[in-house]
Design an enzyme around this catalytic site. Structure first.
Site, PDB file in Angstrom:
ATOM      1  N   THR A 150       0.830  -1.201   0.000  1.00 55.28           N
ATOM      2  CA  THR A 150       0.000   0.000   0.000  1.00 55.28           C
ATOM      3  C   THR A 150       0.865   1.252   0.000  1.00 55.28           C
ATOM      4  O   THR A 150       1.719   1.433   0.862  1.00 55.28           O
ATOM      5  CB  THR A 150      -0.898   0.013   1.261  1.00 55.28           C
ATOM      6  OG1 THR A 150      -1.695  -1.169   1.285  1.00 55.28           O
ATOM      7  CG2 THR A 150      -1.791   1.239   1.284  1.00 55.28           C
ATOM      8  N   GLU A 151       0.631   2.130  -0.979  1.00 54.94           N
ATOM      9  CA  GLU A 151       1.338   3.417  -1.068  1.00 54.94           C
ATOM     10  C   GLU A 151       2.865   3.261  -1.026  1.00 54.94           C
ATOM     11  O   GLU A 151       3.591   4.163  -0.609  1.00 54.94           O
ATOM     12  CB  GLU A 151       0.874   4.352   0.052  1.00 54.94           C
ATOM     13  CG  GLU A 151      -0.621   4.624   0.062  1.00 54.94           C
ATOM     14  CD  GLU A 151      -1.099   5.414  -1.146  1.00 54.94           C
ATOM     15  OE1 GLU A 151      -0.269   6.138  -1.725  1.00 54.94           O
ATOM     16  OE2 GLU A 151      -2.277   5.300  -1.522  1.00 54.94           O
ATOM     17  N   LEU A 152       3.349   2.092  -1.459  1.00 55.17           N
ATOM     18  CA  LEU A 152       4.772   1.754  -1.469  1.00 55.17           C
ATOM     19  C   LEU A 152       5.406   1.820  -0.080  1.00 55.17           C
ATOM     20  O   LEU A 152       6.621   2.041   0.051  1.00 55.17           O
ATOM     21  CB  LEU A 152       5.554   2.644  -2.445  1.00 55.17           C
ATOM     22  CG  LEU A 152       5.143   2.558  -3.918  1.00 55.17           C
ATOM     23  CD1 LEU A 152       6.142   3.314  -4.801  1.00 55.17           C
ATOM     24  CD2 LEU A 152       5.007   1.124  -4.402  1.00 55.17           C
ATOM     25  N   TRP A 167       5.480   6.562  -0.976  1.00 57.44           N
ATOM     26  CA  TRP A 167       5.601   7.506  -2.105  1.00 57.44           C
ATOM     27  C   TRP A 167       4.725   8.729  -1.891  1.00 57.44           C
ATOM     28  O   TRP A 167       4.527   9.523  -2.810  1.00 57.44           O
ATOM     29  CB  TRP A 167       5.303   6.822  -3.432  1.00 57.44           C
ATOM     30  CG  TRP A 167       3.882   6.412  -3.724  1.00 57.44           C
ATOM     31  CD1 TRP A 167       2.806   6.440  -2.891  1.00 57.44           C
ATOM     32  CD2 TRP A 167       3.404   5.914  -4.985  1.00 57.44           C
ATOM     33  NE1 TRP A 167       1.680   5.993  -3.536  1.00 57.44           N
ATOM     34  CE2 TRP A 167       2.016   5.659  -4.830  1.00 57.44           C
ATOM     35  CE3 TRP A 167       3.983   5.663  -6.219  1.00 57.44           C
ATOM     36  CZ2 TRP A 167       1.221   5.154  -5.862  1.00 57.44           C
ATOM     37  CZ3 TRP A 167       3.188   5.155  -7.234  1.00 57.44           C
ATOM     38  CH2 TRP A 167       1.835   4.907  -7.059  1.00 57.44           C
TER      39      TRP A 167
END
Length: 398
Positions: A146-148, A298
């Protein structure tokens, strides 16, 4: 030859309704069915359907020379099954070309990787893997969180689950002067780490239609010329799929840019590779060491967890959700467990972010709340009612 590795994140959450207790029960007591359907259908019309059509045409035209990767969240797959079977079918057609690599992630696009106990994180990964097999006929070999979100512990767990690589952000403070255009390996596990070239990614994802930007207007030829100046292993371009038609409207020329990009890239010394292919072609050059208290993502300029856990409202809501886990599991009620898992979706906490400044328009995008404080109050109202439902169920089975 340098490889361009393009990865698109495809995600929509189930947003909460503006909560007030009534006689509704089950999942849609808390989640806004009408609003979620309207947003899904709008994004499908503006992004998913036209972007999928363009990409399928390109895949057919370039016969394996043009390759990219996608990660589709479980929540988006659920919405496709409810309201967009045609969207789901076009994703399935992409899989059948053999030129698109699908990645695994958490089913609910959740913050479960930040739990001390990783049971829920592992469950969500397995649930996503099963859905990807059932709905798209693929078995992902590379993972994106999730979301890097990334640290050494997450990488070790992902490695233990058998994945061949993990994606994350090429944050400056982590690379410390090193290039994002090579592979790294995770400290402790040795798992290959593919990091995002955020400048060349954001040139498309964020700055494409920005008239104040010195690079405006951005053409496929101009972007390819910038990329061709890199003579390293890989150029990793990661962005939201909603860039096409939603974040960057059709009127900006974003679809024309996408249509011309493969041709312009292939005119140079560059080729296209998927994440799995990068691991087969190149070796890690050095190690990345990120402790649990230095987790990166990120999101925003900070590239950390502050987009979701940066203020007291967010942390309180997240802690309350975590504390509820053993009681939810004890009910052995599939519907209660499903609701709880959807309350872990990162977007709910993102809408509570107060780091406005330059990131404000990002945090408010797709939010149904007027302010982050409204989002937090509504989430807590849902949580308190849901908690009452959990303990009512436990009392009934005691």
């Amino acid at each position: 030859m340098t490889s361009v590795c393009i990865y698109f994140q495809v995600h929509q959450p189930f947003r909460l309704r503006r909560f007030w207790p009534d006689d509704r029960s089950g999942f849609f007591r808390y989640f806004d069915e009408r609003c979620n359907r309207e947003i899904f259908e709008r994004v499908a019309r503006k992004c998913y359907i036209p972007a999928n059509r363009v990409l399928l045409d390109l895949l057919d035209r370039y016969k394996g020379e043009f390759r990219f990767s996608l990660s589709v969240t479980g929540t988006l797959l659920e919405q496709c099954e409810l309201w967009g079977k045609d969207v789901l079918e076009s994703f399935r057609q992409m899989a059948e070309t053999g030129s698109v690599e699908y990645l695994d992630e958490t089913f609910y696009h959740s913050l479960s990787s930040l739990f001390e106990d990783k049971t829920e994180f592992i469950e969500e990964i397995r649930e996503h893997r099963e859905s990807m097999s059932d709905l798209l006929g693929v078995k992902p070999e590379v993972f994106r969180n999730t979301e890097l979100l990334y640290n050494n512990t997450i990488a070790k767990l992902v490695s233990d689950l058998g994945y061949k690589a993990i994606l994350t952000e090429g944050a400056d403070h982590i690379l410390d002067g090193r290039s994002p255009n090579v592979l790294y390996k995770a400290k402790g596990s040795g798992l290959p780490v593919i990091v995002r070239n955020y400048k060349l990614s954001d040139d498309i994802g964020y700055r494409f239609s920005a008239r104040w930007w010195e690079g405006y207007p951005l053409t496929a030829e101009k972007w390819a010329s910038w990329a061709s100046g890199i003579n390293e292993d890989c150029i990793n371009i990661f962005m939201d799929y909603e860039t096409f038609g939603e974040h960057q409207w059709e009127e900006t020329g974003i679809f024309s840019f996408l249509e011309k990009l493969p041709e312009e890239v292939l005119k140079t010394h560059l080729d296209f590779s998927t994440p799995r292919e990068l691991v087969e072609k190149y070796s890690p050059v050095s190690e990345i060491d990120i402790g649990d208290f230095s987790t990166i993502s990120w999101a925003d300029m900070e590239r950390d967890t502050s987009a979701w856990l940066g203020n007291d409202m967010q942390r309180r809501c997240f802690e309350e959700i975590k504390l509820l886990e053993p009681f939810v599991r004890k009910t052995e009620d599939p519907e209660i467990l499903r609701i709880w898992k959807h309350l872990l979706t990162s977007d709910h906490y993102y809408y509570m972010c107060t780091k406005w400044l330059g990131d404000g328009d990002v945090h408010s995008y797709f939010s149904v709340h007027s302010t982050p404080f409204d989002a937090a109050v509504n989430f807590m109202a849902v949580l308190m009612d849901f908690k009452a439902q959990v303990f009512k169920k436990l009392s009934a089975i005691a």
